[in-house]
Every structure is written in structure tokens, then in C-alpha cells.
Scaffold this motif. Structure first.
Motif, PDB file in Angstrom:
ATOM      1  N   GLY A 232       0.820  -1.265   0.207  1.00 21.96           N
ATOM      2  CA  GLY A 232       0.005  -0.027  -0.002  1.00 21.96           C
ATOM      3  C   GLY A 232       0.774   1.277  -0.034  1.00 21.96           C
ATOM      4  N   ILE A 233       1.876   1.123   0.772  1.00 18.22           N
ATOM      5  CA  ILE A 233       2.622   2.602   0.805  1.00 18.22           C
ATOM      6  C   ILE A 233       3.734   2.605  -0.432  1.00 18.22           C
ATOM      7  CG2 ILE A 233       2.605   3.035   3.320  1.00 18.22           C
ATOM      8  CD1 ILE A 233       5.468   1.839   3.523  1.00 18.22           C
ATOM      9  N   THR A 234       3.908   1.621  -1.263  1.00 10.53           N
ATOM     10  CA  THR A 234       4.910   1.581  -2.297  1.00 10.53           C
ATOM     11  C   THR A 234       4.288   1.542  -3.915  1.00 10.53           C
ATOM     12  OG1 THR A 234       5.379  -0.999  -2.407  1.00 10.53           O
ATOM     13  CG2 THR A 234       6.717   0.507  -0.955  1.00 10.53           C
ATOM     14  N   SER A 235       3.129   1.102  -3.573  1.00 10.42           N
ATOM     15  CA  SER A 235       2.078   0.804  -4.878  1.00 10.42           C
ATOM     16  C   SER A 235       2.706  -0.169  -5.741  1.00 10.42           C
ATOM     17  CB  SER A 235       1.915   2.272  -5.787  1.00 10.42           C
ATOM     18  OG  SER A 235       1.262   3.022  -4.929  1.00 10.42           O
ATOM     19  N   ARG A 236       3.328  -1.121  -5.074  1.00  6.76           N
ATOM     20  CA  ARG A 236       4.227  -2.080  -5.639  1.00  6.76           C
ATOM     21  C   ARG A 236       3.721  -3.630  -5.080  1.00  6.76           C
ATOM     22  NH1 ARG A 236       9.845  -0.122  -7.863  1.00  6.76           N
ATOM     23  NH2 ARG A 236       9.665  -2.178  -8.860  1.00  6.76           N
ATOM     24  N   ASN A 237       4.162  -4.583  -5.776  1.00 12.12           N
ATOM     25  CA  ASN A 237       4.064  -5.888  -5.029  1.00 12.12           C
ATOM     26  C   ASN A 237       5.371  -6.046  -4.246  1.00 12.12           C
ATOM     27  OD1 ASN A 237       1.772  -6.934  -6.064  1.00 12.12           O
ATOM     28  ND2 ASN A 237       2.575  -7.637  -7.953  1.00 12.12           N
ATOM     29  N   VAL A 238       5.408  -7.030  -3.485  1.00 13.04           N
ATOM     30  CA  VAL A 238       6.506  -7.245  -2.413  1.00 13.04           C
ATOM     31  C   VAL A 238       7.127  -8.559  -2.435  1.00 13.04           C
ATOM     32  CG1 VAL A 238       5.312  -5.606  -0.795  1.00 13.04           C
ATOM     33  CG2 VAL A 238       5.105  -7.924  -0.527  1.00 13.04           C
ATOM     34  N   SER A 239       8.218  -8.705  -1.945  1.00 17.31           N
ATOM     35  CA  SER A 239       8.792  -9.926  -1.733  1.00 17.31           C
ATOM     36  C   SER A 239       8.960 -10.057  -0.297  1.00 17.31           C
ATOM     37  CB  SER A 239      10.070 -10.281  -2.331  1.00 17.31           C
ATOM     38  OG  SER A 239       9.998 -10.323  -3.743  1.00 17.31           O
ATOM     39  N   VAL A 240       8.928 -11.474   0.168  1.00 22.76           N
ATOM     40  CA  VAL A 240       9.216 -11.680   1.655  1.00 22.76           C
ATOM     41  C   VAL A 240      10.316 -12.871   1.620  1.00 22.76           C
ATOM     42  CG1 VAL A 240       8.084 -12.879   3.623  1.00 22.76           C
ATOM     43  CG2 VAL A 240       6.596 -11.614   1.781  1.00 22.76           C
ATOM     44  N   VAL A 241      11.476 -12.519   2.838  1.00 23.05           N
ATOM     45  CA  VAL A 241      12.256 -13.350   3.202  1.00 23.05           C
ATOM     46  C   VAL A 241      11.898 -13.661   4.494  1.00 23.05           C
ATOM     47  CG1 VAL A 241      14.716 -13.943   3.564  1.00 23.05           C
ATOM     48  CG2 VAL A 241      13.914 -12.571   1.709  1.00 23.05           C
ATOM     49  N   ALA A 242      11.872 -15.107   4.906  1.00 25.03           N
ATOM     50  CA  ALA A 242      11.638 -15.150   6.392  1.00 25.03           C
ATOM     51  C   ALA A 242      12.668 -16.462   6.936  1.00 25.03           C
ATOM     52  CB  ALA A 242      10.274 -15.797   6.496  1.00 25.03           C
ATOM     53  N   ASP A 266       7.706 -12.715  -4.760  1.00 27.64           N
ATOM     54  CA  ASP A 266       8.736 -14.014  -4.422  1.00 27.64           C
ATOM     55  C   ASP A 266       8.842 -14.165  -2.888  1.00 27.64           C
ATOM     56  OD1 ASP A 266      10.527 -15.266  -6.723  1.00 27.64           O
ATOM     57  OD2 ASP A 266      10.652 -13.064  -7.148  1.00 27.64           O
ATOM     58  N   TYR A 267       8.939 -15.257  -2.694  1.00 25.26           N
ATOM     59  CA  TYR A 267       8.926 -15.820  -1.077  1.00 25.26           C
ATOM     60  C   TYR A 267      10.248 -16.459  -1.049  1.00 25.26           C
ATOM     61  CZ  TYR A 267       7.754 -18.534   2.870  1.00 25.26           C
ATOM     62  OH  TYR A 267       7.780 -19.353   3.952  1.00 25.26           O
ATOM     63  N   ILE A 268      11.212 -16.085  -0.274  1.00 27.46           N
ATOM     64  CA  ILE A 268      12.360 -16.818   0.001  1.00 27.46           C
ATOM     65  C   ILE A 268      12.540 -17.330   1.362  1.00 27.46           C
ATOM     66  CG2 ILE A 268      14.897 -16.918   0.165  1.00 27.46           C
ATOM     67  CD1 ILE A 268      13.504 -14.540  -2.434  1.00 27.46           C
ATOM     68  N   ALA A 269      12.412 -18.915   1.619  1.00 27.64           N
ATOM     69  CA  ALA A 269      12.442 -19.249   2.985  1.00 27.64           C
ATOM     70  C   ALA A 269      13.651 -19.797   3.357  1.00 27.64           C
ATOM     71  CB  ALA A 269      11.362 -20.443   2.880  1.00 27.64           C
ATOM     72  N   VAL A 270      14.219 -19.140   4.654  1.00 24.80           N
ATOM     73  CA  VAL A 270      15.401 -19.744   5.158  1.00 24.80           C
ATOM     74  C   VAL A 270      15.106 -20.706   6.211  1.00 24.80           C
ATOM     75  CG1 VAL A 270      17.754 -18.957   5.776  1.00 24.80           C
ATOM     76  CG2 VAL A 270      16.375 -17.575   4.549  1.00 24.80           C
ATOM     77  N   SER A 271      15.614 -21.784   6.211  1.00 26.19           N
ATOM     78  CA  SER A 271      15.595 -22.742   7.402  1.00 26.19           C
ATOM     79  C   SER A 271      14.065 -22.940   7.707  1.00 26.19           C
ATOM     80  CB  SER A 271      16.633 -22.591   8.585  1.00 26.19           C
ATOM     81  OG  SER A 271      17.993 -22.502   8.047  1.00 26.19           O
ATOM     82  N   PRO A 272      13.191 -23.267   6.992  1.00 28.10           N
ATOM     83  CA  PRO A 272      11.737 -23.363   7.443  1.00 28.10           C
ATOM     84  C   PRO A 272      11.431 -24.372   8.245  1.00 28.10           C
ATOM     85  CG  PRO A 272      12.058 -23.615   5.101  1.00 28.10           C
ATOM     86  CD  PRO A 272      13.442 -23.383   5.289  1.00 28.10           C
ATOM     87  N   ASP A 273      10.493 -24.261   9.049  1.00 27.05           N
ATOM     88  CA  ASP A 273       9.866 -25.777   9.688  1.00 27.05           C
ATOM     89  C   ASP A 273       8.404 -25.904   9.558  1.00 27.05           C
ATOM     90  OD1 ASP A 273       9.344 -23.570  11.298  1.00 27.05           O
ATOM     91  OD2 ASP A 273       9.464 -24.643  13.200  1.00 27.05           O
ATOM     92  N   TYR A 274       8.311 -26.262   8.315  1.00 26.50           N
ATOM     93  CA  TYR A 274       6.837 -26.560   7.897  1.00 26.50           C
ATOM     94  C   TYR A 274       6.344 -27.916   8.368  1.00 26.50           C
ATOM     95  CZ  TYR A 274       7.999 -23.077   4.059  1.00 26.50           C
ATOM     96  OH  TYR A 274       8.356 -21.909   3.210  1.00 26.50           O
TER      97      TYR A 274
END
Ligand SMILES: *[C@@H]1O[C@H](CO)[C@@H](O)[C@H](O)[C@H]1NC(C)=O
Ligand SMILES: *[C@@H]1O[C@H](CO)[C@@H](O)[C@H](O)[C@H]1NC(C)=O
Length: 455
Positions: A232-242, A266-274
Motif C-alpha cells: 500500500g505505501i509503495t504501490s508495488r508488489n512485495v517479496s518476503v524473506v523469512a 517472490d518468497y524466499i524461506a530460510v531454514s523453514p519448519d513447515y
């Protein structure tokens, strides 16, 4: 993170009568790389043990003892850090306490844990940030999303926007921390430093109140809101790193706040525990003097939360790249298609491609990326930076075959641009998480209920 002191402490308490526990721990430490053991440390471990047998024990008393553990040496180069972590690392739950103590003794923790904890909500770790209004409202939640249970003031205040942020000139990236940490502690010394230097990324991070020790679904609301708000504040899509639990939060947000799915490039998942972790299972006995915090009880391998998560959230909703290490000392199993970090592809969502990167499968086994891999080390490694760059500069998830000189990235000790202080700042996440677990007042002896909206 090297939160490992907690399981060993709990085992110490439930197996209080077992002779030789202290001797075993001390034997491990003295037999390890640190050489001799000071009388001071023997006292400290002894005191911690005594208190675990004392029903009146409080987290802060334990923290004071942890603060007594002082480094015996400091690494003088990144190569030193790699050498130390390679020796400490590996999947050895029985020696987790030794590992954590060794980390602190070897100078890979903060210089004073008690001080760190007292400053937990200041500066880059602030959870009371004043952020601008978006062009159009993003609260209450969109039609089709689960209503937020948290106020907008609190959700927005948890977003830390560094002075480097361009408000839409560059593609925004939201960094989500792990159990027992804040976004500042987790990312300031790695992605928070490197990404602002790139034209393809513009990071902000989340400082979730309660350090992600509260219930996983509650923590997830912060991710759902942040995706809508930053878009909303960038008027763009975002990416997520977790990192770690931040990935349960991200997938849960994508599941129950479907408005977020079209907003994540894009979503980049580091050491996830799904799939939670069998190691956490061992440290969350249903009864114990130090039982687990809400989010830990939900991250056991067989928790009700994980069973619910596996039904609707175990496949990608957006283009996703996961990266994890088979030798993770916190999340297990972490190998093959049964890895906790292995995200599935849903054939009904073909655009949401998944690339699962198990470091030992794609990097030479004798490269630093394979060898030193513990739960946190991917954060400061070159492999993650290369995957992020590739994912963010192409449609869909990362593609290793597109990365120039991938083997060269695996062979680097650390990502280009990181100093020894940055690397030590990142390894310190582990001891900080240990301290926050010990200090956190809310403990549960039974797992909190899965929210009604997920039943
Ligand atoms: C965000 O991505 C979606 C596709 O998922 C696209 O339709 C939309 O135009 C993008 N929005 C912006 C602001 O770029
Ligand atoms: C690949 O990267 C490594 C490590 O930076 C470097 O030593 C090597 O020369 C590179 N190879 C090529 C072909 O660029």
C-alpha cells in the motif's frame, strides 16, 4: 538459531536424578575446542542445574546465570568462525547445551546477554514504530480474509522501516524473523546491510511483540498486515524473506489472508519448519518446570497446529524458493522430500512454482555452504544472496542453473560485503533466542487451540 540450551536444561530437569549429567556436559565442553573449562563456568552450569530442581525458578534468575558465561576467546577472522561452527555444528541433540555454551565461550554470542535483553525493544528492534498512512486503507482485513484480532496500531508499529527505504523506487522486501528474536537482531547484520546496496531490493523488517514466542497464528497476522501495508505505501508488489518460524507465519498468512497472494512476487524461506521439528518435540514435555512457550508447543513435529498446517498450508501459494541445511541442529528432519523445510507444489496453482534448495544436495559436500550449516548460517552465506538475487530479478522462484558460478558461491566463507563483526552479529541470534526463551513469562503445559477459522 542456537537455542539449544533450553532442551538440555529441560532434559536436565526431567532427568534430575540421572547421575553424571553435569559431568557429561562438562566433559563435552572440556573435550571440545575450547580447551580448559573455567571454575566460573562449572559454577554457572551447576547453579543452573540446581535451580531447575527448584520449583520457584524464574526465567530471569536463569538469565542472570547465562549472563555469567563470558567468552574465553574471540574469533579473529571469518575463517575462525567457520572453523568453530564446523566443529560445534551437526545434528547432536544430546550435546545441545554444550554447543550453546561453546558458542558463547568462543565469542560467537553477544558480549553480555543480560544487556541485550534489556534493550530488546530499542532502535532497530522497536515494535512501536510510527509509519505513514497508505494511499488506501489496508485495515480492517479485506473481504475473504480472516479478520485481524490485533489493532492496526500494533500491527503497523511492528514494521521497522530503515532510513534506506525508497517507498517504491525499488522493489520492497519484508524480512520476517524467527522464534525468540526480533527483525533487527536477525537481519541488521546480513540482509539488512546487503540488500539496500542492490537495485533489486529494498528491505524493511518485522519486530513482532512477544519475540514470536506467542501463538504462531497470532504472529502470522503481522505478516499478513505487512504485505498489504508495504504494498500500500509503495504501490508495488512485495517479496518476503523469512527465517525459521517466520516461514510458518508467512505460509499461514498466505493461507488465511488470501488478499496477500496476488501481492507477493517472490518468497524466499530460510531454514523453514513447515513440519515443525522433532528436536522441539524432545524439549516440550507436557509437564516440566520449564514448559514451552505457546509458539514452541505449536512447532513440535506432531502438534495440532502442525497437523492443521499440513492440511492447507504445505504447498506454495506464490513463487517460492526454500533454502535449508540437512545438518540443522534445531529443525529435524531436514533432508530429502521428508525435510520439514520441503514445500510442496500444488498442481492447481502452477504459477506458484517451488524450488527446494537443500544445501548439501546442490553444493559440494566439502564447501563451506555444506560444512558449517547450522540453523542460522545460511543467512550470512553467499548461497542465499545468490538465490535472492536470481529470484528477485526473474519471474518465478530462483533457478540454480541460471546463477553464474554457483559452485563458487558455495565455496565462499561468507557473502561478499559482510565483515567478521557482521558474521558474529548473526551467530549471536542463537544465544539471544536462548535468553528470550528463558526469560519469557508465558509458559504452556498444553498446546493452545488451533484458531476456529482454521478448523
Ligand atoms: C502484482 O502482481 C499481480 C500478479 O500476481 C499483478 O496482477 C499486479 O499488477 C501486480 N501489482 C503491481 C502493483 O505491480
Ligand atoms: C568462481 O568463484 C570462485 C570463488 O569466488 C572463484 O575463485 C572462481 O575463480 C570463479 N570461477 C569463475 C569461472 O569465475
Amino acid at each position: 538459531m542456537r537455542i539449544a540450551i533450553v532442551p538440555a536444561l529441560i532434559l536436565g530437569c526431567t532427568a534430575a536424578a540421572a547421575p553424571g549429567l553435569v559431568g557429561g556436559l562438562l566433559g563435552g565442553v572440556t573435550g571440545g575446542l575450547v580447551g580448559g573449562l573455567t571454575g566460573q563456568l562449572k559454577n554457572t552450569i551447576g547453579k543452573i542445574e540446581q535451580q531447575l530442581n527448584d520449583v520457584g525458578v524464574t526465567g530471569s534468575a536463569l538469565l542472570a546465570q547465562l549472563g555469567d558465561i563470558q567468552p574465553l576467546s574471540k574469533p579473529s577472522s571469518i575463517q575462525d568462525v567457520v572453523t568453530i561452527l564446523t566443529k560445534i555444528g551437526g545434528v547432536k541433540p544430546a550435546t545441545l547445551l554444550e554447543s550453546t555454551v561453546q558458542l558463547v565461550l568462543s565469542g560467537l554470542g553477544p558480549s553480555n546477554l543480560a544487556t541485550v535483553m534489556n534493550q530488546y525493544s530499542a532502535g532497530v528492534n522497536s515494535e512501536n514504530n510510527i509509519n505513514r498512512e497508505p494511499a488506501s486503507p489496508v485495515y480492517p482485513a479485506a473481504a475473504g480474509d480472516v479478520p485481524y484480532s490485533i489493532t492496526e496500531e500494533k500491527l503497523r508499529g511492528a514494521i521497522y522501516i530503515p532510513s534506506t527505504f525508497t517507498y517504491g523506487k525499488k522493489p520492497p522486501v519484508i524480512l520476517v524473523p524467527a522464534t525468540g528474536t526480533k527483525g533487527g537482531f536477525t537481519y541488521y547484520n546480513n540482509l539488512g546491510k546487503l540488500l539496500p546496496q542492490q537495485e533489486y531490493a529494498d528491505p524493511v523488517w518485522l519486530n513482532v511483540p512477544g519475540w514470536l514466542l506467542e501463538e504462531v497464528p497470532w504472529n502470522s497476522e503481522f505478516v499478513a498486515y505487512a504485505i498489504n501495508y508495504i504494498s500500500g505505501i509503495t504501490s508495488r508488489n512485495v517479496s518476503v524473506v523469512a527465517l525459521s518460524q517466520g516461514n510458518l507465519n508467512t505460509q499461514w498468512a498466505l493461507t488465511y489472508w488470501p488478499s496477500t497472494r496476488a501481492l507477493v512476487s517472490d518468497y524466499i524461506a530460510v531454514s523453514p519448519d513447515y513440519h515443525g521439528s522433532a528436536i522441539i518435540e524432545a524439549m516440550c514435555p507436557s509437564l516440566g518446570l520449564l514448559s514451552c512457550t505457546p509458539s514452541l508447543s505449536q512447532q513440535t513435529y506432531t502438534s495440532n497446529f502442525i497437523q492443521s498446517f499440513r492440511q492447507r498450508s504445505a504447498a506454495a501459494f506464490v513463487p517460492t524458493t526454500t533454502i535449508y541445511t540437512a545438518t540443522d541442529e534445531i529443525v529435524q528432519p531436514q533432508h530429502g522430500t521428508g525435510a520439514s523445510g520441503y514445500l510442496l507444489q500444488d498442481s492447481s496453482r502452477p504459477a506458484a512454482g517451488v524450488v527446494n534448495v537443500e544445501l548439501q544436495k546442490v553444493c559440494p559436500l566439502d564447501s563451506p555452504a555444506s560444512l558449517l550449516s547450522d540453523h542460522v548460517s545460511p543467512l550470512w552465506g553467499a548461497a542465499l544472496q545468490a538465490l535472492i538475487k536470481d529470484a528477485l530479478t526473474h519471474d518465478g522462484p530462483a533457478d540454480i542453473s541460471r546463477i553464474p558460478n554457483w559452485t563458487g558461491e558455495c565455496s565462499k566463507l561468507a557473502a561478499d560485503g559482510l565483515t567478521l563483526a557482521d558474521v558474529v552479529g548473526t551467530t549471536s541470534i542463537g544465544p539471544i533466542a536462548v535468553a528470550s526463551w528463558l526469560l519469557y513469562p508465558k509458559r504452556v503445559t498444553t498446546e493452545p487451540a488451533v484458531p476456529a477459522y482454521a478448523l
